[in-house]
Design an enzyme around this catalytic site. Sequence first.
Site, PDB file in Angstrom:
ATOM      1  N   ASP A 331       0.872  -1.165   0.000  1.00 25.58           N
ATOM      2  CA  ASP A 331       0.000   0.000   0.000  1.00 25.58           C
ATOM      3  C   ASP A 331       0.916   1.223   0.000  1.00 25.58           C
ATOM      4  O   ASP A 331       2.082   1.132   0.418  1.00 25.58           O
ATOM      5  CB  ASP A 331      -0.883  -0.026   1.254  1.00 25.58           C
ATOM      6  N   ASP A 529      -1.524  -0.925   6.195  1.00 25.56           N
ATOM      7  CA  ASP A 529      -1.704  -0.417   7.564  1.00 25.56           C
ATOM      8  C   ASP A 529      -3.139  -0.002   7.884  1.00 25.56           C
ATOM      9  O   ASP A 529      -3.468   0.246   9.036  1.00 25.56           O
ATOM     10  CB  ASP A 529      -0.782   0.782   7.809  1.00 25.56           C
ATOM     11  N   ASP A 533      -6.921  -1.903   3.743  1.00 20.28           N
ATOM     12  CA  ASP A 533      -5.951  -2.914   3.317  1.00 20.28           C
ATOM     13  C   ASP A 533      -6.302  -4.308   3.830  1.00 20.28           C
ATOM     14  O   ASP A 533      -5.729  -5.299   3.378  1.00 20.28           O
ATOM     15  CB  ASP A 533      -4.541  -2.551   3.828  1.00 20.28           C
TER      16      ASP A 533
END
Length: 634
Positions: A331, A529, A533
């Site tokens: 990410d 995080d 996600d």
Amino acid sequence: MTTQTKETPQSSTHLTARLELIAAIVAGILILAAWLTGKNESSSLSISLYIIAFLIGGFAKAKEGIEETIADKQLNVEMLMVFAAIGSAVIGYWAEGAILIFIFAISGALETYTLNKSHKEISALMELQPEEAWLIQEDGSTVSIPTSSLSVGARILVKPGERIPVDGVVIKGTTSVDMSAINGESLPVSKTQDDELFAGTVNISGAIHMEMTKPSSETLFQKIITLVQNAQSEKSPSQQFIEKFEGTYVKIVIFTVLVMMFLPHYLFDWDWTTTFYRAIVLLVVASPCALVASIMPATLAAVSNGAKRGILFKGGIHLEHLGSLKAIAFDKTGTLTSGKPVVTDFIVRENTDVEKALALLSSIEKQSNHPLAVAIVNYAEQEGIVQQESPPIEDVPGYGIRAVTKSGEILVGNPNFVGKELIDEFNEGIVQKLSNEGKTVVSMKDSEGILAVIALKDTLRPEAVKAIKDLKQLGIESIMLTGDNVNTARTIANEAGLDRYVAECLPEMKVNELKRLLTEYKEVGMVGDGINDAPALATATSGIAMGEGTDVALETADVVLMKNDLTRISYAVKVSKKMQRIVKQNIFFSVAVIAILITSNFLQIVDLPLGVIGHEGSTILVILNGLRMLSKVE
């Protein structure tokens, strides 16, 4: 404040290890005494000493074997050793049987030592949890009460030097907090009103009042402890296979030994003494002790190694998977980048005072809590801009802010809000240029046109470039999945040295992209995080969460980086690869030793003493090889 002491499972295991080692040493001394006595032809005393050595040295393993046999309703390795020792004694080989028990006891103590080392990090964490807290009562006085009796909303006093007892927020006071127990960072973090506090961290400088926001059982600290405890109890696929194989193998050995007691007498014309002797040797050398010990000590040591360095593996299965990854998807925001935009450029119209323009923009933006607004206000403060009175504003969702000043209306926002044509004409198309660099541009317009533009950028984590480089050296490709536009994604990917990127990727698209990557690479990791996600973390072969991430990400991931250091990913992969190498070495070595000893026994080359040393020696060597996982991996 008083501190209560209580016995933990870890302290109990530590005591067990000491007792096992003491029993083994005592048995060894008795064996030596029995051997010396036997040399002086005092056989009855010698045999008595051997029997005592049997009982002291073999008690722990015999007890474990009998309990597991009753619970599992099948024989195990421990029972094979008991039968072998008794069989040795029956045919008059007291010394060999006693030595077998002695070395088996030593290997058992080593296994327990390995378990203790893996529990060490948990013990240290448990000790960091305050058991009592200063509760602030309605009249303002304080009273010390057990942390477990506190409820959400309780107001607590934390004095300088004390550990923060629960998760909560500061409601009064300012201090510095040592966060190393949570994120591994050595530098203290300043905390003031409304800032978040975590249980187990240390209040350094000032007394503060805090309000409890989570039950003691749900604190971040407690979740970390639970993660490591679960990791230690969860077995890898290899370990599960070995344990299933153990039961079947033991039955085969018992059957073969029973056949060996009779068949060679008729088939090879061996006398009954030799036949029975070789059957007992077979019972000793065919036992899979070394094979059973090939995996678990190494796995526990690897989990402990990671925990010591801020990497929490949630189990042996996840530890094994990491070493086989061919690609890792990242990410962007909060993972590859800090997640906090910073101002990179501030450009004003010709003949406009820069400080006055920035002061005006800051006075408007300080009324918003948008991350970009916060970054602009912080930039103004860093530039020493004196804050002026804020004008009335109207928030226009999705576009920007409309403010009314003495000189007229001011618009602050995106191109659709302030006017695309004006932006294209401003300063020779500087806005487009900044956008192409992956920056987010906010424009400010007055009655005369564009007054100023300010560019912001989410900066890479300092360690991101090195982390990607380390993964490339391990043969792992890096892919970024981000919801940002193509320009921003391209810029970040180039700066970090990523192999590929996928822009404008929504949460549900991330899952589809992960599935596509899994089809292409077979084994794919995902690092994230945020809540968005979590689905992708669950889909990946190995989900890796940043320690500062959301609770959902932490719970969904298979590995947690408590220090928020991306370079720990490559270290975790190295730990996995080294563990797999050691496990393969152990399995090959243990199987080879068993095969050689069994063959040598049939050829009547190996006698019982050498069989005992070869069998138990290989077990100890396998355990010691597994303990190499405790050292830092290079």
